[in-house]
Structures are given as C-alpha cells and as structure tokens.
Design an enzyme around this catalytic site. Structure first.
Site, mmCIF file in Angstrom:
data_model
loop_
_atom_site.group_PDB
_atom_site.id
_atom_site.type_symbol
_atom_site.label_atom_id
_atom_site.label_comp_id
_atom_site.label_asym_id
_atom_site.label_seq_id
_atom_site.Cartn_x
_atom_site.Cartn_y
_atom_site.Cartn_z
ATOM 1 N N GLN A 56 0.845 -1.208 0.000
ATOM 2 C CA GLN A 56 0.000 0.000 0.000
ATOM 3 C C GLN A 56 0.876 1.252 0.000
ATOM 4 O O GLN A 56 1.536 1.541 1.000
ATOM 5 C CB GLN A 56 -0.873 -0.037 1.264
ATOM 6 C CG GLN A 56 -1.779 1.160 1.456
ATOM 7 C CD GLN A 56 -2.599 1.028 2.736
ATOM 8 O OE1 GLN A 56 -2.194 0.352 3.674
ATOM 9 N NE2 GLN A 56 -3.739 1.681 2.790
ATOM 10 N N GLY A 57 0.869 1.987 -1.102
ATOM 11 C CA GLY A 57 1.725 3.173 -1.218
ATOM 12 C C GLY A 57 0.957 4.452 -0.971
ATOM 13 O O GLY A 57 0.646 5.191 -1.909
ATOM 14 N N TYR A 58 0.645 4.708 0.300
ATOM 15 C CA TYR A 58 -0.066 5.941 0.664
ATOM 16 C C TYR A 58 0.908 6.936 1.314
ATOM 17 O O TYR A 58 1.143 8.011 0.819
ATOM 18 C CB TYR A 58 -1.165 5.634 1.691
ATOM 19 C CG TYR A 58 -2.472 5.106 1.160
ATOM 20 C CD1 TYR A 58 -2.540 4.381 -0.017
ATOM 21 C CD2 TYR A 58 -3.651 5.306 1.866
ATOM 22 C CE1 TYR A 58 -3.755 3.885 -0.477
ATOM 23 C CE2 TYR A 58 -4.866 4.822 1.418
ATOM 24 C CZ TYR A 58 -4.916 4.118 0.252
ATOM 25 O OH TYR A 58 -6.112 3.628 -0.192
ATOM 26 N N SER A 59 1.470 6.543 2.500
ATOM 27 C CA SER A 59 2.195 7.503 3.342
ATOM 28 C C SER A 59 3.468 7.994 2.666
ATOM 29 O O SER A 59 4.147 7.243 1.964
ATOM 30 C CB SER A 59 2.575 6.849 4.671
ATOM 31 O OG SER A 59 1.438 6.334 5.299
ATOM 32 N N GLU A 105 -9.744 -1.429 5.373
ATOM 33 C CA GLU A 105 -8.645 -1.713 6.304
ATOM 34 C C GLU A 105 -9.121 -1.630 7.757
ATOM 35 O O GLU A 105 -8.680 -2.385 8.615
ATOM 36 C CB GLU A 105 -7.490 -0.728 6.065
ATOM 37 C CG GLU A 105 -6.240 -1.062 6.851
ATOM 38 C CD GLU A 105 -5.045 -0.172 6.496
ATOM 39 O OE1 GLU A 105 -5.250 0.873 5.852
ATOM 40 O OE2 GLU A 105 -3.923 -0.535 6.871
ATOM 41 N N SER A 122 -4.127 7.033 12.961
ATOM 42 C CA SER A 122 -3.763 7.093 14.390
ATOM 43 C C SER A 122 -5.004 7.329 15.256
ATOM 44 O O SER A 122 -6.059 7.728 14.758
ATOM 45 C CB SER A 122 -2.746 8.212 14.621
ATOM 46 O OG SER A 122 -3.394 9.463 14.436
ATOM 47 N N ASN A 123 -4.830 7.115 16.563
ATOM 48 C CA ASN A 123 -5.958 7.344 17.476
ATOM 49 C C ASN A 123 -6.513 8.765 17.353
ATOM 50 O O ASN A 123 -7.725 8.972 17.370
ATOM 51 C CB ASN A 123 -5.502 7.125 18.926
ATOM 52 C CG ASN A 123 -5.664 5.672 19.342
ATOM 53 O OD1 ASN A 123 -5.908 4.803 18.503
ATOM 54 N ND2 ASN A 123 -5.517 5.410 20.630
ATOM 55 N N GLU A 124 -5.602 9.741 17.231
ATOM 56 C CA GLU A 124 -6.062 11.134 17.156
ATOM 57 C C GLU A 124 -6.915 11.344 15.899
ATOM 58 O O GLU A 124 -7.948 12.017 15.941
ATOM 59 C CB GLU A 124 -4.857 12.096 17.130
ATOM 60 C CG GLU A 124 -4.085 12.190 18.436
ATOM 61 C CD GLU A 124 -3.168 10.992 18.689
ATOM 62 O OE1 GLU A 124 -2.928 10.208 17.743
ATOM 63 O OE2 GLU A 124 -2.710 10.825 19.837
ATOM 64 N N SER A 145 4.488 -1.362 4.181
ATOM 65 C CA SER A 145 4.593 -2.716 4.730
ATOM 66 C C SER A 145 4.776 -3.732 3.611
ATOM 67 O O SER A 145 4.062 -3.693 2.598
ATOM 68 C CB SER A 145 3.333 -3.086 5.515
ATOM 69 O OG SER A 145 3.161 -2.208 6.589
HETATM 70 C C1 LIG Z 1 3.433 -0.796 11.494
HETATM 71 C C2 LIG Z 1 3.032 0.214 10.484
HETATM 72 C C3 LIG Z 1 2.755 -0.177 9.187
HETATM 73 C C4 LIG Z 1 2.413 0.769 8.239
HETATM 74 N N1 LIG Z 1 2.159 0.342 6.958
HETATM 75 C C5 LIG Z 1 1.863 1.253 5.994
HETATM 76 C C6 LIG Z 1 1.677 0.858 4.639
HETATM 77 O O1 LIG Z 1 1.765 -0.323 4.303
HETATM 78 N N2 LIG Z 1 1.424 1.810 3.716
HETATM 79 C C7 LIG Z 1 1.325 3.129 4.035
HETATM 80 O O2 LIG Z 1 1.051 3.941 3.139
HETATM 81 N N3 LIG Z 1 1.498 3.556 5.314
HETATM 82 C C8 LIG Z 1 1.779 2.659 6.292
HETATM 83 N N4 LIG Z 1 1.980 3.060 7.588
HETATM 84 C C9 LIG Z 1 1.994 4.495 7.869
HETATM 85 C C10 LIG Z 1 0.813 4.985 8.672
HETATM 86 O O3 LIG Z 1 -0.341 5.040 7.874
HETATM 87 C C11 LIG Z 1 1.214 6.369 9.221
HETATM 88 O O4 LIG Z 1 2.245 6.166 10.160
HETATM 89 C C12 LIG Z 1 0.059 7.079 9.864
HETATM 90 O O5 LIG Z 1 -0.882 7.459 8.911
HETATM 91 C C13 LIG Z 1 0.534 8.342 10.637
HETATM 92 O O6 LIG Z 1 1.276 9.161 9.795
HETATM 93 P P1 LIG Z 1 2.731 9.684 10.225
HETATM 94 O O7 LIG Z 1 3.528 8.512 10.675
HETATM 95 O O8 LIG Z 1 3.254 10.506 9.100
HETATM 96 O O9 LIG Z 1 2.497 10.607 11.486
HETATM 97 P P2 LIG Z 1 1.949 12.095 11.484
HETATM 98 O O10 LIG Z 1 0.765 12.185 10.580
HETATM 99 O O11 LIG Z 1 3.076 13.012 11.250
HETATM 100 O O12 LIG Z 1 1.411 12.222 12.972
HETATM 101 C C14 LIG Z 1 2.282 12.469 14.079
HETATM 102 C C15 LIG Z 1 1.424 12.636 15.315
HETATM 103 O O13 LIG Z 1 0.534 13.775 15.172
HETATM 104 C C16 LIG Z 1 -0.822 13.371 15.338
HETATM 105 N N5 LIG Z 1 -1.682 14.124 14.428
HETATM 106 C C17 LIG Z 1 -1.478 14.297 13.094
HETATM 107 N N6 LIG Z 1 -2.479 15.029 12.563
HETATM 108 C C18 LIG Z 1 -3.334 15.320 13.569
HETATM 109 C C19 LIG Z 1 -4.569 16.046 13.647
HETATM 110 N N7 LIG Z 1 -5.121 16.610 12.573
HETATM 111 N N8 LIG Z 1 -5.175 16.127 14.848
HETATM 112 C C20 LIG Z 1 -4.629 15.551 15.955
HETATM 113 N N9 LIG Z 1 -3.459 14.867 15.950
HETATM 114 C C21 LIG Z 1 -2.825 14.751 14.761
HETATM 115 C C22 LIG Z 1 -0.840 11.888 15.006
HETATM 116 O O14 LIG Z 1 -1.927 11.229 15.623
HETATM 117 C C23 LIG Z 1 0.504 11.432 15.566
HETATM 118 O O15 LIG Z 1 0.403 11.194 16.932
HETATM 119 C C24 LIG Z 1 2.321 2.133 8.580
HETATM 120 C C25 LIG Z 1 2.606 2.539 9.885
HETATM 121 C C26 LIG Z 1 2.965 1.594 10.831
HETATM 122 C C27 LIG Z 1 3.254 2.073 12.216
#
Ligand SMILES: Cc1cc2nc3c(=O)[nH]c(=O)nc-3n(C[C@H](O)[C@H](O)[C@H](O)COP(=O)(O)OP(=O)(O)OC[C@H]3O[C@@H](n4cnc5c(N)ncnc54)[C@H](O)[C@@H]3O)c2cc1C
Length: 388
Positions: free
Chosen positions: A126-129, A244, A367-369, A161
C-alpha cells in the site's frame, strides 16, 4: 447442523488434514513483528489454500471467492486462529485492494488483477504515506504524468509494509499538476519489479524490517492501471481505508483472546496474579475484549450495507488502544525478566514482541487522534477542526 456450523466443521477438518507434512512447521509463524518468518513457505501455504478454495472467501464467487457470509468469515478467522495456522502473506491484496477493485475497478482491471490475488501469485503493498503526508494524506506529493499509454511515477513513499516482498503497489499520486489537497489525486497500480522502483527496508523497534521506504524514479505503469477516474483517486483511497478498518479486522479479536488467555495463565503461574492491581487490569482487559467483540458485531451491520463507514473508526480506536495496553500489562506480568532479551543479539520473546509491536497499533490505519477526529466530525457531527 446449521449451515455455518457445517462450514466450521469443513474448515476445521481441512486445516487439521492440511497443516501437516511440509506445512506442519508453519504453525504460529509470521504476523506482526515476525513477517520475515518462513515467508516462502507461507506463500506456498497460501497457494495451497487457494487451490482448495479457502482464499479470499469473502469475495463474491464470480471474482474467485467463496461468497462466504460475514458470519462464515468470522468463523473462518476463529478456526484459522484456533488451528494456529500461519499468518497470511497476501492480506493486503485480499483485504484491501481486492475489495476496492470489486467496488471501483473496471471489468478489465478485475479480470487482470483479482485472480493472481486469489492464487497468491501476486502480492501487494500500500503506497499511501510519504515523509510529509501520513495522517494528512491530502499532502501527497508523489506525482504521475501521462506519457503516451503509460503513467510515469516519481516520488517517495514511506512505511510501506511488505514492499520488499510485493509484486505490485497501489499508489496514491498527484496526476493533475497544480492541484492541492484531495483534488487531482489518482489511484495507480504500479509493478514493483522495474528499474524505477527502489525499496529500502526500515528497521523497527522489534529489530525486524517489515516496512520500507519506496522510491519511485520515473517508474512506469500502463495507462489503464488506474482505479477510478484520473484525479478522483481520493474517494477510492478512502474506501480502501474503510476496508482496512472494517471487515479485515474481524479476525483480530480471536488472536487477542489467545494472547489474553496465555497471559492470564502466565500471571497465575508466576504469581503476578496475586497482585490485586494486576488482577484488576487483567479483568479490565477481559471486559475490554468483550466490548471489542460487541463493537465488531455492531460494525458488521455497517459492512453488510456496503463499504464500511466512519463507524469503523470506533472499533479501530478501541482495539488498538486495548492491544497497546495489553502489551504494557504483559511487561508488568513478566516483571523485571521482561527487560531481558531471550537470546543474542536481540532475540525477543512473544511478550516483548507484543509490547513493542503493539505501539504501532495506535498509529497505522489511522492514528488514534485521527480516528477521534473522524468520530467527532463524521459520526457525532461536531464542527470540523480548523484546517491550515
Ligand atoms: C506498522 C506500520 C505499518 C504501516 N504500513 C503502511 C503501509 O503499508 N502503507 C502506508 O502507506 N502507510 C503505512 N503506515 C503508515 C501509517 O499510515 C502512518 O504512520 C500514519 O498514517 C501516521 O502518519 P505519520 O507517521 O506521518 O504521522 P503524522 O501524521 O506526522 O502524525 C504524528 C502525530 O501527530 C498526530 N496528528 C497528526 N495530525 C493530527 C490532527 N489533525 N489532529 C490531531 N493529531 C494529529 C498523530 O496522531 C501522531 O500522533 C504504517 C505505519 C505503521 C506504524
């Protein structure tokens, strides 16, 4: 015997007759923090299951599935976990891309891509992040340009992943130059085995590397490998996230129950259960798990009505937090010994792995938030948070 109990008996018999011989050693292998274990063998197992009609069972029959009801899918996950069968290697294709193609793909795309998912001939990631687009997925900067009958993709994805094991990636990319936020994005299907794709593993807290950085440098895919119309990939991408957070989590609670029961056994044996605070936390974990189960059943209604809605966020936030707290509880049940690695150099036991890997549960798939924002805005109808 009711239909669903017949289904259970058939599956149970099949698993016990087939998790034998070359597959016997796969029991309990794989899963979060351990995806590297016996990967090739687990892929063979997946193909073996497909040949017997046990892959993608929730998909309609015309797409190669079994047309299993939701109840049967729950039973499937229960029996699969009870048999301690190996973690599935094709879950991203089966549970995320497949349902998305069934809902939004053209007949040609379905015909091309669904059969190899069923037979585990092609694995997906999955190429999102991206480094600056995680929770805020609308900030995606990877771009794709149309050159003749191809899309040419350039940009960086992160946390992808199983990219190192995948044949294809579904990529959210900006296809309309100058567009911003959710406009102008497209949902492209890109082959991984080509010169324009570089995969670099990221080492996790558990010492293993299940996710990766993925660099696209003029990577190519055929113009027809797009799900939904060009520039309208956002709604497709959101539907995938719904899958998902929705039906794909049905099996989780069965694994959770096994973990909790094993932890209770350990607490009884090592005396941790004599501590009233530990006893109280174990009891809360037990009731929490029941809540997860009831929530999952409630969510089935939404799933039965089609693509899972924002209600899936309630389930996600609850199970993710529960599981993270179970990891913390496990460390307290283990006591000081929980801080020691089982072997050299970084050989974790199941509890340490649970503790470390469950930190990720409240981050991936939203994320939870972010789940709280979704619940506030789309379930409770509260005012939207200010956007930049
Ligand atoms: C084990 C694992 C597997 C993963 N696999 C994939 C995958 O296969 N493909 C893929 O595309 N991605 C994948 N991800 C990425 C995952 O989707 C992102 O980590 C997630 O969306 C959070 O983005 P970030 O890490 O950039 O954190 P950020 O978005 O930078 O967030 C950092 C912190 O700020 C908080 N935050 C951000 N915005 C807000 C808001 N508007 N209000 C309140 N709080 C906020 C977040 O909750 C977090 O605590 C994976 C992540 C993990 C941990």
């Amino acid at each position: 015997m009711s239909g669903v109990e017949e289904f259970r008996a058939e599956l149970r018999d099949w698993l016990s007759a087939n998790l034998t011989g070359e597959f016997a050693g796969l029991r309990g292998r794989g899963g979060p923090g351990r995806e590297h274990e016996a990967f090739a063998g687990r892929r063979d197992w997946e193909r073996h299951m497909a040949a017997a009609g046990w892959a993608c069972i929730g998909w309609p029959k015309e797409h190669g599935g079994r047309g299993a009801t939701l109840e049967e899918q729950v039973v499937f996950h229960e029996e699969y976990a009870l048999a301690n069968a190996p973690a599935r290697v094709g879950h991203i294709g089966e549970q995320l891309l497949g349902p998305t193609l069934i809902a939004f793909g053209t007949p040609e795309l379905r015909q091309r891509f669904l059969p190899p998912i069923v037979t585990a001939r092609e694995l997906w990631c999955q190429g999102y992040s991206e480094p600056d687009a995680g929770s805020d997925l609308g900030a995606v900067r990877t771009r794709a340009e149309r050159h003749g009958d191809e899309w040419v993709v350039t940009g960086q994805k992160i946390w992808t992943s199983l990219a190192h094991e995948s044949d294809w990636c579904f990529v959210v990319a900006r296809t309309e130059p100058g567009s911003t936020r959710h406009q102008g994005l497209s949902y492209l299907l890109v082959p991984m085995d080509q010169p324009g794709v570089e995969v670099r593993p990221i080492t996790q807290l558990t010492g293993t590397s299940e996710f990766n950085e993925v660099f696209f440098d003029a990577a190519r895919t055929h113009a027809s490998h797009i799900v939904g119309a060009p520039g309208e990939g956002w709604k497709v991408a959101m539907a995938t996230l719904g899958f998902e957070r929705g039906v794909s989590t049905l099996g989780l609670q069965v694994g959770f129950r096994r973990e909790l029961e094993t932890l209770i056994g350990l607490a009884k044996r090592n005396g941790a259960a004599d501590d009233p605070l530990i006893r109280d936390r174990l009891a809360r974990a037990w009731t929490g798990l029941e809540t997860i189960r009831f929530n999952a059943l409630r969510m089935l209604d939404a799933v039965a009505a089609g693509v899972p809605g924002p209600e899936a966020s309630i389930g996600k936030i609850f199970w993710a937090t529960w599981h993270r707290e179970l990891g913390e509880l496990a460390m307290d049940v283990c006591g000081a010994g929980g801080m020691l690695a089982a072997g050299e150099p970084y050989d974790l036991d199941d509890w340490q792995r649970l503790y470390l890997f469950s930190r990720a549960d409240t981050i991936y798939a939203g994320s939870n938030e972010i789940q709280r924002n979704i619940i506030a805005e789309r379930v409770l109808g509260l005012p939207k948070e200010p956007r930049p």
